[in-house]
Design a protein around this motif. Structure first.
Motif, PDB file in Angstrom:
ATOM      1  N   HIS A  63       0.925  -1.173  -0.040  1.00 23.45           N
ATOM      2  CA  HIS A  63       0.106  -0.025  -0.019  1.00 23.45           C
ATOM      3  C   HIS A  63       0.851   1.304   0.041  1.00 23.45           C
ATOM      4  N   ARG A  64       0.576   2.140  -0.809  1.00 23.31           N
ATOM      5  CA  ARG A  64       1.335   3.518  -1.095  1.00 23.31           C
ATOM      6  C   ARG A  64       2.646   3.178  -1.537  1.00 23.31           C
ATOM      7  N   GLN A  65       3.064   2.185  -1.802  1.00 23.17           N
ATOM      8  CA  GLN A  65       4.226   1.925  -2.748  1.00 23.17           C
ATOM      9  C   GLN A  65       4.079   2.261  -4.122  1.00 23.17           C
ATOM     10  N   PRO A  66       5.203   2.597  -4.980  1.00 27.71           N
ATOM     11  CA  PRO A  66       4.921   3.038  -6.398  1.00 27.71           C
ATOM     12  C   PRO A  66       4.752   1.620  -7.146  1.00 27.71           C
ATOM     13  N   MET A  67       3.645   1.644  -8.232  1.00 28.29           N
ATOM     14  CA  MET A  67       3.295   0.616  -8.900  1.00 28.29           C
ATOM     15  C   MET A  67       4.264   0.942 -10.040  1.00 28.29           C
ATOM     16  N   GLY A  83       7.319  -5.014  -9.152  1.00 25.34           N
ATOM     17  CA  GLY A  83       6.350  -3.856  -8.696  1.00 25.34           C
ATOM     18  C   GLY A  83       5.251  -3.751  -9.388  1.00 25.34           C
ATOM     19  N   THR A  84       4.425  -4.942  -9.623  1.00 30.55           N
ATOM     20  CA  THR A  84       3.166  -4.679 -10.161  1.00 30.55           C
ATOM     21  C   THR A  84       2.129  -5.530  -9.444  1.00 30.55           C
ATOM     22  N   GLY A  85       2.200  -6.089  -8.373  1.00 28.23           N
ATOM     23  CA  GLY A  85       1.497  -6.612  -7.567  1.00 28.23           C
ATOM     24  C   GLY A  85       1.265  -6.089  -6.086  1.00 28.23           C
ATOM     25  N   ALA A  86       0.348  -5.215  -6.182  1.00 28.51           N
ATOM     26  CA  ALA A  86       0.072  -4.379  -4.932  1.00 28.51           C
ATOM     27  C   ALA A  86      -0.839  -5.519  -4.015  1.00 28.51           C
ATOM     28  N   PHE A  87      -0.258  -5.465  -2.737  1.00 33.75           N
ATOM     29  CA  PHE A  87      -0.985  -6.351  -1.894  1.00 33.75           C
ATOM     30  C   PHE A  87      -1.256  -5.730  -0.581  1.00 33.75           C
ATOM     31  N   GLY A  88      -2.412  -5.458   0.197  1.00 33.12           N
ATOM     32  CA  GLY A  88      -2.543  -4.967   1.648  1.00 33.12           C
ATOM     33  C   GLY A  88      -3.762  -3.838   1.467  1.00 33.12           C
ATOM     34  N   PRO A  89      -3.848  -3.000   2.418  1.00 35.14           N
ATOM     35  CA  PRO A  89      -2.861  -2.846   3.458  1.00 35.14           C
ATOM     36  C   PRO A  89      -3.225  -3.586   4.706  1.00 35.14           C
ATOM     37  N   ASP A  90      -4.527  -3.992   4.891  1.00 34.68           N
ATOM     38  CA  ASP A  90      -5.001  -4.685   6.059  1.00 34.68           C
ATOM     39  C   ASP A  90      -5.282  -6.237   5.756  1.00 34.68           C
TER      40      ASP A  90
END
Length: 280
Positions: free
Chosen positions: A105-109, A173-180
């Motif tokens: 979460h909130r890291q660059p994609m 850097g393409t698989g966003a996972f989160g935040p909770d």
């Protein structure tokens, strides 16, 4: 209980989200807790820690750093299948992701230098607390540690270079996972009936109910375990609804500076800004 992985003062920490912020419960990772078999529905109450931190400005981490397996499901919403070039399968379309593709979460994609065809896919993710083979559908939900959000960022040009989708689904850097990670006791059984939305720069581009999944979470666990031994910490990414950028006319592909958000009712919002991969 809602678990969050983050960095504070240079240390990776685990916390639980409360109304006033995030209560720090220790340095042991969620990966380790799940591997030890702790009851996440109660551990956050018993895990100690009195410090509460403001989530604003925190550096988040992917919920799990090295999941044993990230098992993704394609074509699991009929409307999405209709907008693709595929017939609706009568068996789950399964492919794998690698942990090196994960971002928080909130890291660059990252839109890679190799292609400008980065696309969004908002999805519900289920994290397993236990596994095995030949898990019955009736027992399957007892294997779920909790639910989270996933953006299965797909480099379409590479996804369709071969009949297998693997490379287009695994760029760094393409698989966003989160935040909770939200434990099952806080959600409807099987995370059913929840509204899933994807927004790009504030505009809703995907909207569906998790009831629309062709194979629900219990069915996926049961069917996958017929072939593959499931393990604690495995992540099942359950598929995306219609509205992907590749299927639109004109296509809506992600570009530098775009804000992509995935929300599921009762779980939260996953927020990432797209950046172009830096030259080396």
């Amino acid at each position: 209980m809602r678990y969050v992985s983050f960095i504070k003062d240079g240390k990776p920490l685990l916390g639980v989200r409360e109304s006033g912020g995030i209560r720090v419960i220790g340095e042991e990772s969620l990966d380790s807790l799940i591997a030890r078999g702790v009851d996440l529905a109660t551990y956050g109450d018993d895990g100690g820690g009195a410090e509460v931190v403001d989530p604003v400005g925190l550096t988040f981490l992917p919920l799990l750093q090295r999941p044993p397996k990230i098992i993704c499901i394609g074509l699991n919403y009929a409307d999405h299948t209709k907008e693709s070039a595929y017939e609706q399968p009568d068996y789950p379309t399964i492919f794998l992701r690698v942990h090196t593709s994960l971002i928080a979460h909130r890291q660059p994609m990252v839109r890679p230098r190799a292609s400008d065809s980065l696309d969004f896919e908002g999805e519900l993710a289920a994290v397993l607390s236990k596994g095995g083979r030949y898990i019955s559908k009736e027992d399957a939900l007892s294997c779920v540690a909790g639910y989270s959000l996933f953006n299965d960022g797909s480099v379409r040009e590479y996804q369709f270079k071969s009949p297998q989708w693997t490379v287009g689904k695994n760029f760094d850097g393409t698989g966003a996972f989160g935040p909770d990670l939200v434990t099952p006791d806080e959600l409807p059984n099987g995370a059913k009936g929840l509204r899933l939305e994807t927004r790009v720069n504030g505009d809703v581009v995907q909207s569906a109910s998790t009831d629309d999944m062709i194979f629900d979470v219990a069915a996926l666990i049961s069917v996958i375990s017929e072939a593959i031994t499931l393990e604690p910490g495995d992540v099942i990414v359950t598929g995306t609804p219609s509205g992907i950028g590749w299927a639109r006319t004109p296509r809506l592909l992600l570009k530098h500076g775009d804000i992509c958000e995935i929300s599921v009712e009762g779980i939260g919002t996953l927020h990432n800004v797209v950046v172009d991969e830096a030259a080396t």
